[in-house]
Each structure stands twice: as structure tokens, then as C-alpha cells.
Design an enzyme around this catalytic site. Structure first.
Site, short mmCIF file in Angstrom:
data_model
loop_
_atom_site.label_atom_id
_atom_site.label_comp_id
_atom_site.label_asym_id
_atom_site.label_seq_id
_atom_site.Cartn_x
_atom_site.Cartn_y
_atom_site.Cartn_z
N CYS A 100 2.85 -13.88 2.00
CA CYS A 100 1.92 -14.80 1.32
C CYS A 100 2.47 -15.31 -0.01
CB CYS A 100 0.57 -14.14 1.13
SG CYS A 100 -0.20 -13.76 2.71
N HIS A 153 -3.31 -18.17 -4.16
CA HIS A 153 -3.17 -17.91 -2.73
C HIS A 153 -4.57 -17.61 -2.16
CE1 HIS A 153 -2.04 -16.37 1.07
NE2 HIS A 153 -2.39 -15.12 0.80
N ASN A 159 -6.61 -18.00 5.61
CA ASN A 159 -5.34 -17.64 4.97
C ASN A 159 -4.18 -18.15 5.83
OD1 ASN A 159 -3.07 -16.40 3.93
ND2 ASN A 159 -3.98 -14.36 3.79
O1 UT7 Z 1 -2.79 -12.54 2.19
C1 UT7 Z 1 -2.07 -11.36 2.34
C2 UT7 Z 1 -2.72 -10.27 1.66
N1 UT7 Z 1 -3.93 -9.89 2.36
C3 UT7 Z 1 -5.01 -9.71 1.63
O2 UT7 Z 1 -5.00 -9.96 0.44
C4 UT7 Z 1 -6.20 -9.15 2.35
C5 UT7 Z 1 -6.86 -8.14 1.48
N2 UT7 Z 1 -7.96 -7.47 2.13
C6 UT7 Z 1 -9.14 -8.08 2.40
O3 UT7 Z 1 -9.30 -9.25 2.19
C7 UT7 Z 1 -10.29 -7.21 2.87
O4 UT7 Z 1 -9.90 -5.88 2.75
C8 UT7 Z 1 -10.73 -7.50 4.33
C9 UT7 Z 1 -11.40 -8.85 4.43
C10 UT7 Z 1 -9.53 -7.43 5.28
C11 UT7 Z 1 -11.73 -6.45 4.78
O5 UT7 Z 1 -12.83 -6.42 3.89
P1 UT7 Z 1 -13.33 -5.07 3.21
O6 UT7 Z 1 -14.51 -5.41 2.44
O7 UT7 Z 1 -12.17 -4.46 2.52
O8 UT7 Z 1 -13.75 -4.23 4.47
P2 UT7 Z 1 -13.23 -2.80 4.94
O9 UT7 Z 1 -11.88 -2.94 5.56
O10 UT7 Z 1 -13.41 -1.81 3.82
O11 UT7 Z 1 -14.26 -2.49 6.07
C12 UT7 Z 1 -15.67 -2.33 5.78
C13 UT7 Z 1 -16.42 -2.26 7.08
C14 UT7 Z 1 -15.80 -1.33 8.10
O12 UT7 Z 1 -16.84 -0.70 8.82
P3 UT7 Z 1 -17.30 0.80 8.49
O13 UT7 Z 1 -16.07 1.63 8.69
O14 UT7 Z 1 -17.74 0.77 7.05
O15 UT7 Z 1 -18.38 1.04 9.47
C15 UT7 Z 1 -15.07 -2.24 9.02
O16 UT7 Z 1 -14.90 -1.72 10.31
O17 UT7 Z 1 -16.42 -3.56 7.69
C16 UT7 Z 1 -15.97 -3.43 9.03
N3 UT7 Z 1 -15.29 -4.66 9.41
C17 UT7 Z 1 -15.93 -5.70 9.98
N4 UT7 Z 1 -17.21 -5.90 10.32
C18 UT7 Z 1 -17.52 -7.07 10.86
C19 UT7 Z 1 -13.98 -4.98 9.26
N5 UT7 Z 1 -13.75 -6.22 9.73
C20 UT7 Z 1 -14.94 -6.68 10.18
C21 UT7 Z 1 -15.34 -7.88 10.77
N6 UT7 Z 1 -16.64 -8.05 11.09
N7 UT7 Z 1 -14.49 -8.91 11.02
#
Ligand code: UT7
Length: 332
Positions: free
Chosen positions: A116, A256, A286
Site C-alpha cells: 500500500c 492511503h 482499498n
Molecule cells: O492497506 C493495507 C493495510 N491494511 C490495513 O490498514 C487494514 C487494517 N485493518 C483494518 O482495517 C481492520 O482491522 C479490519 C477492517 C480488517 C477489521 O476491523 P476490526 O474492527 O479490526 O475487526 P476485528 O478484526 O477486530 O474483528 C471484530 C469482529 C470479529 O468477530 P468476533 O471475533 O468479535 O466475534 C470478526 O470476526 O468482527 C468480525 N468481522 C466481521 N463481521 C462482519 C470481521 N470481518 C467482518 C465482516 N463482517 N466483513
């Protein structure tokens, strides 16, 4: 003699027609428009469809548009650098394919891989060839067909990424505009948190790599999020300090587009209000190397000569950094 700087003298983008909405993703994985919107700010992204179509298709379209728009002949181009992690092939480089497609017969060309942060790495690299006086017309592309490495069974990644390309033309100037400063960093210890495991020399394609779904991008989202928030904000603030820029003097943050919450945290750290933050994540998601040139393209008509822009990115590697650009054209 006054210093030669590299000025961005044109920008163009290309987005494929197919729109993948949150509603369509709801039918593919267990997710919801509400979750995606509140956690990332994304509503839809573009997908390049069609057998045998790689990143070079989008990159070439952006470059052709750029040449036309800036009245530049393909044979005048000295160098083409393409930032991408989704090259058409392992080799030749996507930049080689683009140069052939657009007829840049006098150019040399190569790719840069920094996920990225690819576009900002490539912009700094390209600007050195102008500042040194070696070349007069350099094209820097950021292009990725992320849909080619995304697992549409993995709801934690498939909701984020999209396809797209953007390109800028760099030319020399002795005015006080152009690429003014840059700070970059990388840390390979981040590899385990964001990577595509197979397809390189470590795990060449085999039945096993395919069965294990190792040809897809995987990330530990929460860890990447933490590093991204800290480093993007730190480096954006650092480049402001190093150039004695107050938040009032910054016209635009060009961040970004990975997650709206990361962008908001960076803007907050820089003391910028929302109107100064370029944002198109809701429409394109993204696009990895594509995000920053696509923002410049979307906002081009609002930019004025002399505007201070801070470009900032964080991505796989880990890689990150910030660039201070004084915009070189548009109404004064
Ligand atoms: O560009 C390159 C660099 N990449 C980034 O900068 C990405 C950085 N990370 C992020 O943007 C975020 O971490 C994500 C968008 C990928 C995920 O968001 P988050 O708020 O960090 O969620 P999480 O991974 O902590 O997951 C929270 C919950 C989980 O469920 P439980 O374990 O709490 O029951 C996930 O399974 O959200 C769940 N979850 C979803 N639920 C519905 C993860 N993805 C989804 C989804 N829909 N698509």
C-alpha cells in the site's frame, strides 16, 4: 543556480466498470452493509473482469489518458515506474508491458513492490531522476488488481479491497513547487501480519499451495490497524514538523485509503478538519498502490498552484511514509 525539483504536471486514473457493492458481498460472505460501513467506511469497490486481463490493462489506460491530457508524446517519456503487488506476471514487469502498450519506445521501465506504500515509494524514486537532471519526463503509476489475490470466502479481507490504477507525470521545475520532501520506512518483521504466502520462490505454485489457499492475501487486521494508525499519523506529523508546516498551512491530507478510522486518526493527529482530507474509500475501497493517485485525480479540479499536500501511506511489509508536495498547477 536554483534547485531542480520534480513537479507533478498531470494526473489520470482508471477504474474498471464493475461495481461490487456491500449488498452483493452480503450474498457471498457472512457480513453486512452496516458492519462494513461502520468498521471501514467502504460502500462499494470496482472489479476488473475478463479473461486474461491483468493490472497492465488498467495502468495502460491511465497512462494513455495522462499522455493525451498533458499533450505528451509517448516517445518523449524517459522512464515509467509502476508500483504494484499484483503484476500481470512475475516477470516481465508490469511497467515493461505498459511501456509497450502505450508506445513509450524510448523509455526504460520497472516495477516497485511496497504494497500500500508502493505509490509513495515510486514517487520518491521517480522524482530523484528528475532532480538529478538525468531525465525530463517520468511517469509514476500506482495500480493493483487486488481481486486477483483476494479470497472471496474470507470476510476479513474481501470487503476491503478493490481494483484501480492512477498515474502522474513528473517534469522538472525551478519554481518553489513539486516534491519538496519525503520520509520512508520499512520493517520486514511485519511480514507475518500481512502477506501472500505462495507464488514466490519460497512456495512456488503447487497442488498443496492451491489446496491451502496460500495464493490469497491474508492479514491480521487488528495488528495491521494498530501499526497503521501509529505510523501513518507519526510520519505525517513528522514531515509537517520537518518543514515547519502548521495545520493551517496544509491544504490537503492525501491518505492511503485502507480504513476510514485510520484516516480520521491521522487527520486528527495533524490537526486537520474533514474538509482538508481527500477521501474516496466509500466508492473504491482499498486499491493498494492505486489509492493516492486516484485521490489526486478525483480532487484535481479543487487543487490550486502552491497548495501544500501531505501524502501518507502504510502497508504490507510493513512499509510506510509521507511525502510533502507543493501542487504545481491549477488556479492561483
Ligand atoms: O492497506 C493495507 C493495510 N491494511 C490495513 O490498514 C487494514 C487494517 N485493518 C483494518 O482495517 C481492520 O482491522 C479490519 C477492517 C480488517 C477489521 O476491523 P476490526 O474492527 O479490526 O475487526 P476485528 O478484526 O477486530 O474483528 C471484530 C469482529 C470479529 O468477530 P468476533 O471475533 O468479535 O466475534 C470478526 O470476526 O468482527 C468480525 N468481522 C466481521 N463481521 C462482519 C470481521 N470481518 C467482518 C465482516 N463482517 N466483513
Amino acid at each position: 543556480m536554483s534547485k531542480i525539483r520534480a513537479a507533478i504536471t498531470g494526473v489520470e486514473g482508471y477504474l474498471p466498470d464493475y461495481v461490487l457493492t456491500n449488498q452483493e458481498l452480503e450474498t457471498i460472505v457472512d457480513t453486512s452493509d452496516e458492519w462494513i460501513t461502520t468498521r471501514t467506511g467502504i460502500k462499494e469497490r470496482r472489479i476488473l473482469k475478463g479473461e486474461g486481463k491483468g493490472t497492465s490493462v488498467m495502468a495502460s489506460a491511465a497512462v494513455k489518458g495522462l499522455l493525451e491530457k498533458t499533450g505528451t508524446k509517448a516517445e518523449e517519456i524517459d522512464l515509467i515506474i509502476c508500483a504494484t503487488v499484483t503484476p500481470d506476471m512475475v516477470f516481465p514487469s508490469t511497467a515493461n508491458l505498459v511501456s509497450a502498450e502505450v508506445g513509450a519506445v524510448n523509455a526504460f521501465s520497472y516495477d516497485i513492490s511496497a504494497a500500500c506504500s508502493g505509490f509513495i515509494y515510486a514517487l520518491t524514486t521517480g522524482s530523484q531522476f528528475i532532480e538529478s537532471g538525468l531525465y525530463r519526463k517520468v511517469i509514476v503509476i500506482g495500480a493493483d488488481k487486488m481481486s486477483s489475490i483476494i479470497d472471496y470466502e474470507d470476510r476479513t479481507t474481501c470487503i476491503i479491497f478493490g481494483d484501480g490504477a492512477g498515474a502522474v507525470l513528473l517534469e522538472p521545475t525551478t519554481e518553489e513547487v513539486g516534491i519538496m520532501d519525503s520520509i520512508h520506512k520499512s520493517d520486514g518483521n511485519g511480514a507475518e501480519f500481512l502477506q501472500m504466502k505462495a507464488g514466490g520462490s519460497r512456495y512456488p505454485a503447487s497442488h498443496e499451495t492451491v489446496d491451502n489457499r496460500w495464493h490469497y492475501a491474508r492479514q491480521d487486521g487488528a495488528t495491521v490497524f494498530k501499526f497503521a494508525v501509529t505510523n501513518m499519523a507519526d510520519y505525517a506529523a513528522k514531515i509537517m514538523e520537518r518543514n515547519s508546516l502548521s495545520s493551517d498551512e496544509v491544504a490537503w491530507l492525501v491518505p492511503h485509503q485502507a480504513n476510514k478510522r485510520i484516516i480520521d486518526a491521522t487527520a486528527n493527529r495533524m490537526g486537520l478538519t474533514d474538509e482538508k482530507v481527500m477521501m474516496n474509500i466509500s466508492r473504491y475501497g482499498n486499491t493498494t498502490s492505486g489509492t493516492i493517485p486516484l485521490l489526486l485525480w478525483d480532487y484535481e479540479s479543487q487543487l490550486k498552484k502552491g497548495d501544500n499536500l501531505i501524502l501518507a501511506a502504510f502497508g504490507g511489509g510493513f512499509t510506510w511514509g509521507a511525502i510533502y508536495v507543493k501542487w504545481a498547477y491549477g488556479a492561483n
